[in-house]
Write an enzyme that holds these catalytic residues in place. Structure first.
Site, mmCIF file in Angstrom:
data_model
loop_
_atom_site.group_PDB
_atom_site.id
_atom_site.type_symbol
_atom_site.label_atom_id
_atom_site.label_comp_id
_atom_site.label_asym_id
_atom_site.label_seq_id
_atom_site.Cartn_x
_atom_site.Cartn_y
_atom_site.Cartn_z
ATOM 1 N N VAL A 136 0.845 -1.121 0.105
ATOM 2 C CA VAL A 136 0.124 0.048 0.032
ATOM 3 C C VAL A 136 0.703 1.513 0.068
ATOM 4 O O VAL A 136 2.154 1.313 0.107
ATOM 5 C CB VAL A 136 -0.930 -0.031 1.040
ATOM 6 C CG1 VAL A 136 -1.879 -1.347 1.233
ATOM 7 C CG2 VAL A 136 -0.083 0.028 2.397
ATOM 8 N N GLU A 137 0.156 2.508 -0.425
ATOM 9 C CA GLU A 137 0.857 3.641 -0.458
ATOM 10 C C GLU A 137 2.200 3.881 -1.335
ATOM 11 O O GLU A 137 3.163 4.181 -1.036
ATOM 12 C CB GLU A 137 1.126 4.248 1.014
ATOM 13 C CG GLU A 137 0.050 4.469 2.057
ATOM 14 C CD GLU A 137 0.459 5.191 3.356
ATOM 15 O OE1 GLU A 137 1.761 5.771 3.357
ATOM 16 O OE2 GLU A 137 -0.526 5.539 3.824
ATOM 17 N N GLY A 138 1.951 3.091 -2.421
ATOM 18 C CA GLY A 138 2.786 2.929 -3.487
ATOM 19 C C GLY A 138 3.457 1.692 -3.301
ATOM 20 O O GLY A 138 4.511 1.537 -2.462
#
Length: 826
Positions: free
Chosen positions: A502-504
């Site tokens: 997640v988040e990149g």
């Protein structure tokens, strides 16, 4: 003959000195003129040669000093070619480049970082109010959490925990006090998430998501006054649960491909016709979605009838509204690797919302992607790095204690070199990670939004969390793989891929973002060249271009010299323990700047597709940043002598990996001639740096298995109650009991070796020792207590065949097990 040898050497030395110190064009012209004059005066050089050289000096001086002439004759043709070959940048890429700020990462691109500036940055600290919150409500929350019960029995936080989180302001950590929030610093935010994460990943995610990339952050920075006044007080008080929906089934990392869309139109809202948006979306992986009361959405907005008076395609836009709104489908949930935090999909088709639900109103229409990446630059630095830090702290504390308590072949396993090696990785990585976190939080609290640094933190700290937990699981062996209330590692290990994704996603972050953005944002000249080309500003391009060339030549000269000397002789600040590390980082900063320039010049626009090379260049920048942070941490904490093994291991590991990354760039550089030249400049003496030595690994391991100040500093911020009935608290108590009982055990071993004690059961040997006066009754009681604690620590859980044991049965089973253990020890 002597002059023929000395003169060229002098010329080379002068040229190298000018390049090393980045001399300007006038200095080069004067040196060139002096050289020709010396040639004319002291040699019998042909007149034609001397004349030609004087013409060359005149031309060089004219073009390097008389800037209008240089711009017209040299720069202008280059400028035209540059604009033609400059690779196209997508709108989302451009907005990502424009968002956020650069900070210490820019210094690392210069080839000669200003170490005085780094060491002068203020240390991240908690205020008295923030400390009281961490020591009060955060501790209270941790005490009411049982991650096994949460993830195995409930698949949700207990109601009392939800109530506590909402009432105590955990959902409003970042919301300013003016709106009823806590208004805490980034460092306090990180400390809160870290401590909760050492107890419960479910609770940590529940707290961190509303305070990260989500409605509150977006409203604070971009919301209208009406939106702020309506939503922020309600979020701060926990009256609303927010979520933000970005990811679609067809668009994850490639946000520019978001299929979700909105059409500007007229519609009815609350009984009257207003201008609004007809929205259609299909989102997934939305944390807190199943329980959210307000929903943030990212979508592409179109205005085919030009109702807003502008373009037809308006770009990515963000909106916020209640989940109770007609047409919003929400409430189902995903189960991310057996985690219990709320996460699920949301959909809607032709849902009409008024235009004033757009975050920031019509002024922010089409600016959604920039809004997101600017907020992500801060949030990505805090949330997952703090959870990763928790794995390091609890991994260090728990694994160290377990390695001291657990014995094999009558020896604590933490004394075996095979175990000391992973223990050292756990401790060394934790020290470096916390240093990185603290420096980054200091940047955020100074008002920076370091987009490149946030990517460094997200990727490297989650990857090191993965390494730490893998090592911790290996050391715990069977204890780590049997799930149950006594397993304090299993859930964390199981959910590592969530943080990686997640988040990149980490693959994307490493191969495309860190160096891809860093090379443009942090480089002293590249962004200036791009911007001047976009503005068609020849004068600005001229300054950037020739500054860039001087910069590259300088770094070539510096790389060669610093490679030969290993950086020794450079004046750097700080105590003796860290000066050598700063010298080495200066050396590698120059080499990195040279490699970056060579890669961009030789590979050009294709570098974006040479993801393996880009990833290694990103690793170099990241390692320089984290090593810088580690030196600063050591000095900020007063250069504690007991922490030297941690500092030494972390720095040697960083330099070795940095060297390997540079070697990887050179080995795979597409132009082999250029690669050979770069290798001579960067590694004139070859690869000379080694991984951390075994002696230092043993000293780090000793810190982890020995109670003391160094161990406490390393794991400060972890929730570790000193209670025997707590699975983590029991570890410290048992470790101290084992250490205290060691002298008594040694007496028994000597007596057994001398044949004074029967070689039968443990209880019989101890009874015989008491009868013979070899130990006292108090010592026997101490041994029995230690044995009971040891057995409780190494015990694993088992269940009914149908895995249906309830809480009452579980407690009864634990009580019976403790009773049996106590009886056996007697």
């Amino acid at each position: 003959m002597t002059l023929a040898i000395v003169a060229p050497l002098c010329a080379v030395a002068i040229a190298w000195t000018l390049a090393y110190h980045r001399a300007n064009g006038l200095a080069w012209s004067l040196a060139f003129a002096a050289g020709v004059a010396a040639l004319q005066a002291f040699t019998a050089a042909p007149a034609a040669l001397v004349t030609a050289l004087w013409i060359a000096v005149a031309l060089f001086a004219a073009f390097s000093v008389v800037k209008p002439l240089r711009r017209a004759a040299v720069t202008r043709p280059i400028f035209g070619l540059y604009k033609r070959i400059l690779p196209q940048v997508s709108q989302t890429e451009q907005e990502a480049l424009d968002a956020g700020s650069v900070w210490w990462d820019a210094d690392l691109f210069t080839g000669r970082p200003d170490w005085e500036k780094l060491l002068a940055y203020p240390q991240a600290k908690l205020t008295a109010e923030e400390r009281a919150f961490v020591d009060g409500p955060v501790e209270q929350l941790c005490a009411m959490l049982d991650e096994w019960d949460i993830t195995h029995n409930r698949m949700d936080l207990p109601p009392e925990a939800w109530k506590f989180i909402r009432e105590k302001g955990f959902l409003g950590i970042i919301i300013p006090k003016a709106y009823g929030g806590l208004g805490f610093s980034a460092y306090a935010h990180s400390e809160i998430v870290t401590k909760i994460s050492t107890r419960s990943g479910t609770a940590a995610v529940t707290v961190m998501v509303p305070n990260s990339l989500g409605p509150a952050e977006l409203l604070i920075h971009y919301g209208t006054d009406a939106q702020k006044n309506h939503y922020l007080p309600r979020l701060a008080k926990g009256l609303e649960i927010p979520c933000f929906a970005l990811t679609s089934p067809e668009a994850g990392s490639d946000a520019g491909s978001i299929p979700d869309f909105g059409i500007v139109c007229k519609g009815l809202h609350e009984g009257r016709e207003v201008t609004g948006i007809r929205l259609t979306w299909d989102k997934r992986y939305i944390t807190l979605g199943p329980v959210a009361t307000i929903l943030g959405l990212a979508f592409k907005l179109f205005d085919p009838d030009r109702i807003l008076g502008g373009e037809e395609e308006l770009g990515i836009t963000l909106a916020l509204g209640p989940t109770s709104h007609k047409g919003v489908n929400i409430g189902r949930r995903h189960i991310p690797l057996n985690s219990a935090f709320m996460n699920g999909p949301t959909t809607g088709k032709d849902v009409f919302i008024p235009m004033d639900w757009v975050i920031g109103g019509t002024a922010q229409v089409g600016r959604g992607w920039r809004m997101l990446v600017e907020c992500l630059a801060a949030g990505r630095s805090i949330s997952l790095p703090s959870m990763s830090m928790a794995a390091g702290k609890i991994g260090s504390r728990a694994t160290g204690a377990y390695a001291r308590i657990r014995s094999q072949f009558k020896t604590p396993i933490g004394k075996f070199e095979g175990v000391q090696e992973p223990l050292a990785r756990i401790g060394g990585n934790t020290y470096l990670m916390d240093a990185t976190r603290r420096l980054t939080m200091a940047a955020l609290d100074l008002g920076e939004k370091p987009s490149v640094i946030s990517a460094i933190c997200k990727y490297h700290m989650t990857e090191r969390m993965r390494s730490i937990l893998a090592d911790a699981m290996d050391i715990h062996g069977g204890k780590g793989i049997c799930m149950g209330p006594n397993n304090y590692l299993g859930r964390a290990w199981e959910t590592v891929p969530i943080a990686i994704t997640v988040e990149g996603a980490n693959i994307l972050t490493r191969s495309m973002i860190i160096f891809g953005q860093g090379a443009i944002r942090c480089h002293p000249f590249v962004l200036k060249e791009i911007e001047s080309a976009g503005k068609n500003d020849l004068a600005a391009f001229d300054r950037a271009l020739w500054g860039h060339m001087a910069f590259t030549v300088s770094n070539a000269a510096r790389s060669l010299w610093l490679g030969l000397t290993g950086g020794k002789g450079i004046s750097v600040p700080g105590p003796r323990e860290t000066r050598r590390y700063l010298q080495l980082m200066t050396r590698f900063s120059s080499a990195f700047a040279l490699l970056a320039d060579a890669s961009m010049f030789v590979i050009g626009g294709s570098l974006k597709r040479k993801e393996m090379i880009s990833a290694r260049l990103g690793d170099i920048l990241s390692l320089l940043y984290m090593a810088s942070a580690t030196v600063k941490r050591f000095q900020d904490e007063g250069c504690q002598k007991e922490d030297l093994p941690l500092l030494t291991w972390a720095m040697h590991d960083s330099f070795f990996k940095l060297q390997v990354a540079m070697d990887g760039v050179l080995e795979n550089f597409p132009n082999r001639f250029v690669a050979a030249m770069l290798r001579v400049l960067a590694f004139p003496k070859g690869l000379t740096l080694d991984a951390p030595r075994d002696a230092w690994a043993k000293r780090v391991a000793e810190i982890l298995i020995t109670p003391g100040a160094a161990r406490d500093r390393l794991t400060e911020g972890a929730y570790a109650p000193q209670r025997e009935d707590d699975v983590i608290g029991r570890l410290d108590i048992a470790m101290q009991a084992v250490i205290d009982a060691d002298p008594i055990e040694a007496k028994l071993r000597r007596a057994a070796k001398e044949g004074k004690l029967p070689q039968r059961t443990l209880a019989e040997r101890r009874a015989a020792a008491l009868a013979q006066g070899l130990i006292t009754a108090a010592e026997l009681e101490q041994l029995n207590r230690t044995e009971r604690l040891r057995r409780e620590v190494i015990r694993v859980d088992d269940f009914d065949h149908d895995l249906s044991r309830g809480a009452a049965q579980e407690e009864a089973w634990q009580q019976e097990t403790r009773r049996k253990a106590a009886a056996e020890s007697l």
